[in-house]
Enzyme design. Structure first.
Site, mmCIF file in Angstrom:
data_model
loop_
_atom_site.group_PDB
_atom_site.id
_atom_site.type_symbol
_atom_site.label_atom_id
_atom_site.label_comp_id
_atom_site.label_asym_id
_atom_site.label_seq_id
_atom_site.Cartn_x
_atom_site.Cartn_y
_atom_site.Cartn_z
ATOM 1 N N ASP A 156 0.822 -1.209 0.000
ATOM 2 C CA ASP A 156 0.000 0.000 0.000
ATOM 3 C C ASP A 156 0.857 1.260 0.000
ATOM 4 O O ASP A 156 0.558 2.228 -0.697
ATOM 5 C CB ASP A 156 -0.981 -0.007 1.189
ATOM 6 C CG ASP A 156 -0.317 -0.368 2.519
ATOM 7 O OD1 ASP A 156 0.937 -0.456 2.584
ATOM 8 O OD2 ASP A 156 -1.041 -0.572 3.504
ATOM 9 N N GLY A 192 10.676 2.547 4.666
ATOM 10 C CA GLY A 192 11.507 1.687 3.825
ATOM 11 C C GLY A 192 11.893 0.387 4.508
ATOM 12 O O GLY A 192 12.416 -0.520 3.861
ATOM 13 N N LYS A 248 5.780 7.898 0.364
ATOM 14 C CA LYS A 248 5.952 9.034 1.276
ATOM 15 C C LYS A 248 7.456 9.221 1.492
ATOM 16 O O LYS A 248 8.023 8.742 2.491
ATOM 17 C CB LYS A 248 5.263 8.686 2.614
ATOM 18 C CG LYS A 248 4.822 9.872 3.445
ATOM 19 C CD LYS A 248 4.507 9.471 4.889
ATOM 20 C CE LYS A 248 3.197 8.758 5.058
ATOM 21 N NZ LYS A 248 2.899 8.452 6.493
ATOM 22 N N ASP A 293 7.067 3.895 3.112
ATOM 23 C CA ASP A 293 7.220 4.990 4.074
ATOM 24 C C ASP A 293 8.655 4.987 4.607
ATOM 25 O O ASP A 293 9.551 5.537 3.979
ATOM 26 C CB ASP A 293 6.163 4.815 5.170
ATOM 27 C CG ASP A 293 6.160 5.937 6.196
ATOM 28 O OD1 ASP A 293 6.785 6.984 5.950
ATOM 29 O OD2 ASP A 293 5.530 5.762 7.259
ATOM 30 N N ARG A 325 -9.730 0.542 6.878
ATOM 31 C CA ARG A 325 -9.298 -0.185 5.673
ATOM 32 C C ARG A 325 -10.417 -0.258 4.643
ATOM 33 O O ARG A 325 -10.174 -0.412 3.455
ATOM 34 C CB ARG A 325 -8.901 -1.626 6.029
ATOM 35 C CG ARG A 325 -7.669 -1.751 6.916
ATOM 36 C CD ARG A 325 -7.183 -3.192 6.879
ATOM 37 N NE ARG A 325 -6.285 -3.522 7.975
ATOM 38 C CZ ARG A 325 -4.966 -3.312 7.955
ATOM 39 N NH1 ARG A 325 -4.413 -2.745 6.903
ATOM 40 N NH2 ARG A 325 -4.233 -3.658 8.994
ATOM 41 N N THR A 353 10.067 -2.116 5.638
ATOM 42 C CA THR A 353 9.362 -3.307 5.147
ATOM 43 C C THR A 353 9.929 -3.761 3.806
ATOM 44 O O THR A 353 10.246 -4.936 3.609
ATOM 45 C CB THR A 353 7.849 -3.025 5.006
ATOM 46 O OG1 THR A 353 7.359 -2.576 6.267
ATOM 47 C CG2 THR A 353 7.093 -4.270 4.582
HETATM 48 P P1 IMP Z 1 7.485 1.174 5.975
HETATM 49 O O1 IMP Z 1 8.036 -0.133 6.458
HETATM 50 O O2 IMP Z 1 7.586 2.255 7.026
HETATM 51 O O3 IMP Z 1 8.019 1.611 4.632
HETATM 52 O O4 IMP Z 1 5.926 1.063 5.796
HETATM 53 C C1 IMP Z 1 5.312 0.011 5.254
HETATM 54 C C2 IMP Z 1 4.006 -0.274 5.972
HETATM 55 O O5 IMP Z 1 3.724 0.637 7.011
HETATM 56 C C3 IMP Z 1 2.868 -0.152 5.023
HETATM 57 O O6 IMP Z 1 2.605 -1.407 4.427
HETATM 58 C C4 IMP Z 1 1.732 0.277 5.896
HETATM 59 O O7 IMP Z 1 1.056 -0.841 6.408
HETATM 60 C C5 IMP Z 1 2.367 1.003 7.048
HETATM 61 N N1 IMP Z 1 2.250 2.466 6.893
HETATM 62 C C6 IMP Z 1 3.219 3.355 6.633
HETATM 63 N N2 IMP Z 1 2.767 4.606 6.556
HETATM 64 C C7 IMP Z 1 1.435 4.529 6.796
HETATM 65 C C8 IMP Z 1 0.359 5.502 6.825
HETATM 66 O O8 IMP Z 1 0.521 6.726 6.613
HETATM 67 N N3 IMP Z 1 -0.875 5.005 7.111
HETATM 68 C C9 IMP Z 1 -1.132 3.686 7.325
HETATM 69 N N4 IMP Z 1 -0.167 2.741 7.282
HETATM 70 C C10 IMP Z 1 1.099 3.170 7.021
HETATM 71 MG MG MG Z 2 0.949 -2.678 5.727
#
Ligand code: IMP
Ligand code: MG
Length: 176
Positions: free
Chosen positions: A98, A103, A129, A101, A163, A105
């Site tokens: 989705d 990074g 983002k 953010d 969701r 994940t």
């Molecule tokens: P990352 O690991 O921070 O890049 O983010 C990956 C996961 O964090 C996404 O698959 C989302 O489930 C969750 N996530 C990151 N930013 C948001 C947001 O603004 N709203 C809801 N979920 C978020």
């Molecule tokens: Mg997620």
């Protein structure tokens, strides 16, 4: 009751962008088949719409990744549950999530799936983002770049809520 998010992306805009994104992806894979690895739960609406917009044949696989509790900040160590390596070996793998953010994940999934020796590995994110990045991460495909705000809807949650919204909106830190 839950707070009404402030509208950011309408259902129509999301649908329109997914159609053009699908053409971008089709061009990259030409006529090959891809293994689409959708990350639960947030990517489910996006993956469902994207795979139906693609002309490239898709084999759908699901993975589970959890990095957030009830908060709005990634804890940096996503928990991953992935299909067995045989699913990815020698395949064109497209990870679908989705949002990109921090990074964390994508970094963890990339490292893990690489061990399974795919033919290629790319990431497709509905939202990007860039201001949230804590580790270097570049999306191969992305739907929309968004500002530094917490977003919900179209799969994205806050504490498992929102969701089900067909559109995407922003939620402020003070919302319940
Ligand atoms: P990352 O690991 O921070 O890049 O983010 C990956 C996961 O964090 C996404 O698959 C989302 O489930 C969750 N996530 C990151 N930013 C948001 C947001 O603004 N709203 C809801 N979920 C978020
Ligand atoms: Mg997620």
């Amino acid at each position: 009751m839950r707070n009404e998010p402030a509208p950011l992306l309408s259902a129509a805009r999301i649908a329109h962008r997914i159609r053009s994104l699908a053409r971008e992806i089709d061009r990259v894979y030409a006529s090959g088949e891809i293994v689409m690895l959708a990350l639960m739960k947030g990517a489910l609406p996006f993956a469902a719409d994207l795979m139906r917009a693609l002309r490239t044949p898709v084999r759908l696989e699901l993975a589970r990744s959890r990095s957030y509790g009830a908060g709005m900040v990634s804890n940096g160590r996503p928990d991953l549950e992935l299909p067995p390596d045989e699913i990815f070996a020698g395949q064109h793998v497209l990870v679908v999530d989705d949002i990109l953010d921090s990074g964390f994940t994508w970094q963890a999934i990339h490292a893990r799936v690489t061990l399974a020796a795919p033919l290629s590995l790319r990431g497709c994110f509905l939202l990007d983002k860039p201001s949230g990045r804590q580790v270097p991460a570049i999306p191969d495909f992305r739907g929309f770049e968004i500002p530094d705000q917490f977003v919900v809807g179209y799969g994205l949650d806050h504490d498992e809520r929102y969701r089900d919204l067909p559109w995407i909106g922003t939620l402020s830190e003070s919302s319940p």
